[in-house]
Scaffold this motif. Structure first.
Motif, PDB file in Angstrom:
ATOM      1  N   THR A 143       4.996  15.793  -2.802  1.00 20.79           N
ATOM      2  CA  THR A 143       4.325  14.966  -3.785  1.00 20.79           C
ATOM      3  C   THR A 143       5.273  14.025  -4.500  1.00 20.79           C
ATOM      4  O   THR A 143       6.377  14.411  -4.831  1.00 20.79           O
ATOM      5  CB  THR A 143       3.584  15.836  -4.829  1.00 20.79           C
ATOM      6  OG1 THR A 143       2.928  14.988  -5.765  1.00 20.79           O
ATOM      7  CG2 THR A 143       4.504  16.773  -5.556  1.00 20.79           C
TER       8      THR A 143
ATOM      9  N   LYS B  45       2.495  12.587 -14.467  1.00 22.22           N
ATOM     10  CA  LYS B  45       1.832  11.448 -13.829  1.00 22.22           C
ATOM     11  C   LYS B  45       2.881  10.575 -13.148  1.00 22.22           C
ATOM     12  O   LYS B  45       4.054  10.622 -13.485  1.00 22.22           O
ATOM     13  CB  LYS B  45       1.070  10.640 -14.873  1.00 22.22           C
ATOM     14  CG  LYS B  45       0.013  11.454 -15.578  1.00 22.22           C
ATOM     15  CD  LYS B  45      -0.594  10.708 -16.732  1.00 22.22           C
ATOM     16  CE  LYS B  45      -1.598  11.625 -17.420  1.00 22.22           C
ATOM     17  NZ  LYS B  45      -1.539  11.512 -18.848  1.00 22.22           N
ATOM     18  N   THR B  46       2.442   9.784 -12.184  1.00 23.00           N
ATOM     19  CA  THR B  46       3.338   8.861 -11.493  1.00 23.00           C
ATOM     20  C   THR B  46       3.125   7.458 -12.045  1.00 23.00           C
ATOM     21  O   THR B  46       2.050   6.893 -11.887  1.00 23.00           O
ATOM     22  CB  THR B  46       3.073   8.873  -9.983  1.00 23.00           C
ATOM     23  OG1 THR B  46       3.285  10.195  -9.488  1.00 23.00           O
ATOM     24  CG2 THR B  46       3.990   7.906  -9.257  1.00 23.00           C
TER      25      THR B  46
ATOM     26  N   ILE C  64       0.741   1.495 -15.127  1.00 27.25           N
ATOM     27  CA  ILE C  64      -0.393   2.417 -15.073  1.00 27.25           C
ATOM     28  C   ILE C  64       0.127   3.763 -14.580  1.00 27.25           C
ATOM     29  O   ILE C  64       1.239   3.842 -14.056  1.00 27.25           O
ATOM     30  CB  ILE C  64      -1.540   1.922 -14.154  1.00 27.25           C
ATOM     31  CG1 ILE C  64      -1.071   1.808 -12.704  1.00 27.25           C
ATOM     32  CG2 ILE C  64      -2.111   0.604 -14.658  1.00 27.25           C
ATOM     33  CD1 ILE C  64      -2.196   1.567 -11.708  1.00 27.25           C
ATOM     34  N   ALA C  65      -0.663   4.793 -14.753  1.00 29.98           N
ATOM     35  CA  ALA C  65      -0.268   6.113 -14.273  1.00 29.98           C
ATOM     36  C   ALA C  65      -1.328   6.643 -13.326  1.00 29.98           C
ATOM     37  O   ALA C  65      -2.526   6.442 -13.554  1.00 29.98           O
ATOM     38  CB  ALA C  65      -0.099   7.075 -15.446  1.00 29.98           C
ATOM     39  N   VAL C  66      -0.879   7.280 -12.273  1.00 25.94           N
ATOM     40  CA  VAL C  66      -1.786   7.959 -11.354  1.00 25.94           C
ATOM     41  C   VAL C  66      -1.404   9.427 -11.338  1.00 25.94           C
ATOM     42  O   VAL C  66      -0.254   9.791 -11.562  1.00 25.94           O
ATOM     43  CB  VAL C  66      -1.743   7.352  -9.934  1.00 25.94           C
ATOM     44  CG1 VAL C  66      -2.253   5.931  -9.937  1.00 25.94           C
ATOM     45  CG2 VAL C  66      -0.354   7.409  -9.339  1.00 25.94           C
ATOM     46  N   ALA C  67      -2.389  10.264 -11.098  1.00 28.27           N
ATOM     47  CA  ALA C  67      -2.127  11.703 -11.078  1.00 28.27           C
ATOM     48  C   ALA C  67      -3.034  12.364 -10.056  1.00 28.27           C
ATOM     49  O   ALA C  67      -4.193  11.974  -9.901  1.00 28.27           O
ATOM     50  CB  ALA C  67      -2.377  12.302 -12.459  1.00 28.27           C
ATOM     51  N   ASP C  68      -2.470  13.330  -9.364  1.00 28.82           N
ATOM     52  CA  ASP C  68      -3.256  14.135  -8.440  1.00 28.82           C
ATOM     53  C   ASP C  68      -3.767  15.346  -9.200  1.00 28.82           C
ATOM     54  O   ASP C  68      -3.000  16.026  -9.886  1.00 28.82           O
ATOM     55  CB  ASP C  68      -2.404  14.603  -7.262  1.00 28.82           C
ATOM     56  CG  ASP C  68      -1.973  13.454  -6.376  1.00 28.82           C
ATOM     57  OD1 ASP C  68      -2.788  12.534  -6.182  1.00 28.82           O
ATOM     58  OD2 ASP C  68      -0.842  13.487  -5.874  1.00 28.82           O
TER      59      ASP C  68
ATOM     60  N   LEU D 227       3.327   3.466 -12.193  1.00 33.35           N
ATOM     61  CA  LEU D 227       3.429   2.315 -11.300  1.00 33.35           C
ATOM     62  C   LEU D 227       3.590   1.083 -12.180  1.00 33.35           C
ATOM     63  O   LEU D 227       2.785   0.848 -13.084  1.00 33.35           O
ATOM     64  CB  LEU D 227       2.180   2.184 -10.436  1.00 33.35           C
ATOM     65  CG  LEU D 227       1.879   3.378  -9.527  1.00 33.35           C
ATOM     66  CD1 LEU D 227       0.539   3.193  -8.836  1.00 33.35           C
ATOM     67  CD2 LEU D 227       2.994   3.569  -8.521  1.00 33.35           C
TER      68      LEU D 227
ATOM     69  N   THR E 166       7.697  14.092 -12.158  1.00 34.39           N
ATOM     70  CA  THR E 166       6.292  14.276 -11.785  1.00 34.39           C
ATOM     71  C   THR E 166       6.128  15.532 -10.977  1.00 34.39           C
ATOM     72  O   THR E 166       5.233  16.314 -11.181  1.00 34.39           O
ATOM     73  CB  THR E 166       5.791  13.050 -11.002  1.00 34.39           C
ATOM     74  OG1 THR E 166       5.983  11.900 -11.785  1.00 34.39           O
ATOM     75  CG2 THR E 166       4.336  13.190 -10.645  1.00 34.39           C
TER      76      THR E 166
ATOM     77  N   ASN F 216       7.433   1.403  -8.014  1.00 36.05           N
ATOM     78  CA  ASN F 216       8.081   2.382  -8.869  1.00 36.05           C
ATOM     79  C   ASN F 216       9.250   1.766  -9.650  1.00 36.05           C
ATOM     80  O   ASN F 216       9.570   0.588  -9.498  1.00 36.05           O
ATOM     81  CB  ASN F 216       8.517   3.609  -8.059  1.00 36.05           C
ATOM     82  CG  ASN F 216       9.515   3.272  -6.972  1.00 36.05           C
ATOM     83  OD1 ASN F 216      10.264   2.309  -7.052  1.00 36.05           O
ATOM     84  ND2 ASN F 216       9.523   4.091  -5.926  1.00 36.05           N
TER      85      ASN F 216
END
Length: 93
Positions: free
Chosen positions: A87, A44-45, A59-63, A47, A93, A18
Motif C-alpha cells: 500500500t 491518508k495519501t 487532496i487526500a485519498v484513503a483506502d 496528492l 500512510t 506525490n
C-alpha cells in the motif's frame, strides 16, 4: 515513474502527484506541504497539484478496510495463496 503526472495547459507546466514529484521540480509548498504531512500522519495519501511552478492544491485519498476483508484474506490463505498487502508510497500512510 511512481511520482505522478506532468502535463501542460498553455505554457504552464502542470503537476499532479506525490511530494517527491513536487520537490523534484523545485516547487515550494509551505502550508500545503505541511497539510499533506498532517494527512499522511492520519493514514491518508496526499496528492499535490501545481501549475506554473506554484503549488495550488492538495487532496487526500484513503483506502478503507471493508468488513469482508478479513474473511476474504482467510479464504485465500486456506486456498494456499500467500496474501501480501502492498500500500501507498508513503511510510507514514
Amino acid at each position: 515513474p511512481g511520482q505522478g503526472i506532468v502535463g501542460w495547459i498553455g505554457d504552464d507546466t502542470c503537476l499532479a502527484g506525490n511530494r517527491r514529484l513536487i520537490e523534484a521540480n523545485g516547487i515550494q509548498g509551505g502550508a500545503l506541504l505541511q497539510l499533506g504531512e498532517e494527512m499522511a500522519v492520519d493514514g491518508k495519501t496526499p496528492l499535490f497539484f501545481a501549475r506554473g511552478g506554484q503549488l495550488i492544491g492538495v487532496i487526500a485519498v484513503a483506502d478503507v478496510v471493508k468488513p469482508t476483508s478479513r474473511q476474504a484474506v482467510q479464504e485465500l490463505a486456506r486456498m494456499g495463496i500467500e496474501v501480501v498487502m502492498l500500500t501507498g508510497d508513503n511510510a507514514k500512510t
